[in-house]
Scaffold this active site. Structure first.
Site, PDB file in Angstrom:
ATOM      1  N   ILE A  67      11.879  14.996  -3.919  1.00  0.00           N
ATOM      2  CA  ILE A  67      12.735  13.294  -3.097  1.00  0.00           C
ATOM      3  C   ILE A  67      13.004  12.745  -4.030  1.00  0.00           C
ATOM      4  O   ILE A  67      12.707  12.339  -5.425  1.00  0.00           O
ATOM      5  CB  ILE A  67      10.546  12.938  -3.455  1.00  0.00           C
ATOM      6  CG1 ILE A  67       9.917  13.664  -2.475  1.00  0.00           C
ATOM      7  CG2 ILE A  67      10.524  11.474  -2.192  1.00  0.00           C
ATOM      8  CD1 ILE A  67       8.390  13.018  -2.325  1.00  0.00           C
ATOM      9  N   THR A  85      11.447   3.167  -3.639  1.00  0.00           N
ATOM     10  CA  THR A  85      13.464   3.462  -4.173  1.00  0.00           C
ATOM     11  C   THR A  85      13.201   2.270  -2.900  1.00  0.00           C
ATOM     12  O   THR A  85      13.928   1.467  -2.357  1.00  0.00           O
ATOM     13  CB  THR A  85      13.783   4.219  -3.639  1.00  0.00           C
ATOM     14  OG1 THR A  85      13.490   4.920  -4.485  1.00  0.00           O
ATOM     15  CG2 THR A  85      15.783   4.174  -3.294  1.00  0.00           C
ATOM     16  N   LYS A 113       4.808  14.455  -6.042  1.00  0.00           N
ATOM     17  CA  LYS A 113       5.544  13.978  -6.938  1.00  0.00           C
ATOM     18  C   LYS A 113       5.630  14.077  -7.730  1.00  0.00           C
ATOM     19  O   LYS A 113       5.375  13.234  -8.792  1.00  0.00           O
ATOM     20  CB  LYS A 113       6.177  12.859  -5.932  1.00  0.00           C
ATOM     21  CG  LYS A 113       8.106  12.168  -6.486  1.00  0.00           C
ATOM     22  CD  LYS A 113       8.413  10.941  -6.081  1.00  0.00           C
ATOM     23  CE  LYS A 113       9.638  10.942  -6.100  1.00  0.00           C
ATOM     24  NZ  LYS A 113       9.961   9.243  -5.821  1.00  0.00           N
ATOM     25  N   TYR A 124       1.969  10.819  -6.189  1.00  0.00           N
ATOM     26  CA  TYR A 124       2.797  10.832  -6.986  1.00  0.00           C
ATOM     27  C   TYR A 124       2.581  10.663  -8.478  1.00  0.00           C
ATOM     28  O   TYR A 124       2.124   9.527  -8.685  1.00  0.00           O
ATOM     29  CB  TYR A 124       4.236   9.054  -6.624  1.00  0.00           C
ATOM     30  CG  TYR A 124       4.633   9.151  -7.031  1.00  0.00           C
ATOM     31  CD1 TYR A 124       5.717   9.374  -7.418  1.00  0.00           C
ATOM     32  CD2 TYR A 124       5.846   7.609  -6.370  1.00  0.00           C
ATOM     33  CE1 TYR A 124       6.905   8.773  -8.241  1.00  0.00           C
ATOM     34  CE2 TYR A 124       6.567   7.595  -6.814  1.00  0.00           C
ATOM     35  CZ  TYR A 124       7.477   7.887  -7.567  1.00  0.00           C
ATOM     36  OH  TYR A 124       8.757   7.463  -8.700  1.00  0.00           O
TER      37      TYR A 124
END
Length: 293
Positions: free
Chosen positions: A202, A47, A159, A131
């Protein structure tokens, strides 16, 4: 370490009118989400547009996030996927874990992913959160593979962003590895993941509605099912609007419209969100925030 739980906000990187990183705005944003109840923040997650930041800009972003988390006794995760990047975290006591992407594009298979993270964790001065986002990386991991990742020394969580809820999701959360945090990473699906037993999330959408995402996590944790469903439905609609264009373009547009960052600018290859998409997301955000204030 204690299992990671709660809502973590993967901070955007705000830019000023000249195109430079707006570090003051970043600091204010970090304080705002922590004030609203976030357990911590993520610096240099996807992000944050990390690939579009120079080395000095990346270091400055982590400096700001570390200072805020030190002052607030909050948890800091940092996106880092190479031994070199992880080495830069060695002297940062605020960092509780690195967020490390499953190797993209090559599709090395589950055995290759396990070997990769065993090697990375052995070289890392901080624990790793894997992730897992197969619709970006091209590599799917089964519940069994995630359990084997959890058995690796230094791997403390995932994540989890598989684009929905499938059989492996149910299997993993029906019997989660001890001490291994499952953190939802698909904002629109965070409520069902929490209902199944995820430890938190998250969530880029939590920039806009931090308090409400924290309330959602608390409601599922305490068993307040009716309240959790109501909040979760509203937040899913908001998240869908915020992800109508590539992240974080719409999130930035909404934050700018709310006066929280100086511009809505992004860097290539991203393009700014379209006005109609921004207005649709603003209507969703204002309706949600107005209903819960």
């Amino acid at each position: 370490m204690t299992t990671l739980t709660g809502v973590y906000v993967p901070l955007i990187t705000p830019f000023d009118a000249a195109g430079a990183v707006a570090l003051d705005a970043l600091e204010t944003l970090a304080h705002q989400v922590l004030d609203a109840g976030a357990a911590g923040v993520v610096a240099l997650g996807t992000t944050a547009e990390p690939a579009a930041l120079s080395g000095p800009e990346q270091r400055a972003v982590v400096d700001v996030a570390a200072r805020v988390c030190r002052e607030r006794s909050a948890q800091l995760l940092v996106g880092a996927g190479t031994a070199e990047a992880l080495h830069t975290l060695r002297d940062r006591p605020e960092v509780v874990a690195a967020l490390s992407l499953v190797p993209p594009f090559m599709r090395p298979g589950e055995a290759g992913v396990l070997a990769y993270f065993a090697d990375l964790a052995a070289a890392s001065p901080v624990p790793l959160v894997v992730y897992h986002v197969p619709y970006r990386t091209g590599q799917y991991l089964s519940a069994d593979a995630l359990r084997r990742l959890a058995d690796l020394p230094g791997v403390v969580g995932v994540k989890y962003a598989v684009g929905g809820v499938d059989a492996d999701t149910v299997a993993l959360l029906a019997d989660p590895p001890n001490g291994f945090a499952v953190l939802g990473g698909d904002d629109a699906f965070i409520s069902p993941l929490l209902a199944l037993g995820a430890h938190g999330g998250i969530l880029a959408s939590a920039h806009v509605a931090t308090t409400q995402f924290v309330e959602l996590a608390d409601a599922w944790r305490t068993g307040d099912v009716g309240r959790a469903r109501t909040i979760g439905h509203r937040l899913a609609v908001l998240s869908t609007a915020l992800f109508a264009e590539p992240n974080p373009t719409v999130v930035k547009a909404v934050l700018h419209a709310h006066g929280r960052i100086p511009t809505a600018a992004v860097r290539l290859p991203l393009l700014p969100a379209r006005p109609d998409t921004t207005q649709a997301a603003l209507r969703r955000a204002d309706a949600l925030l107005g209903a819960t204030t």
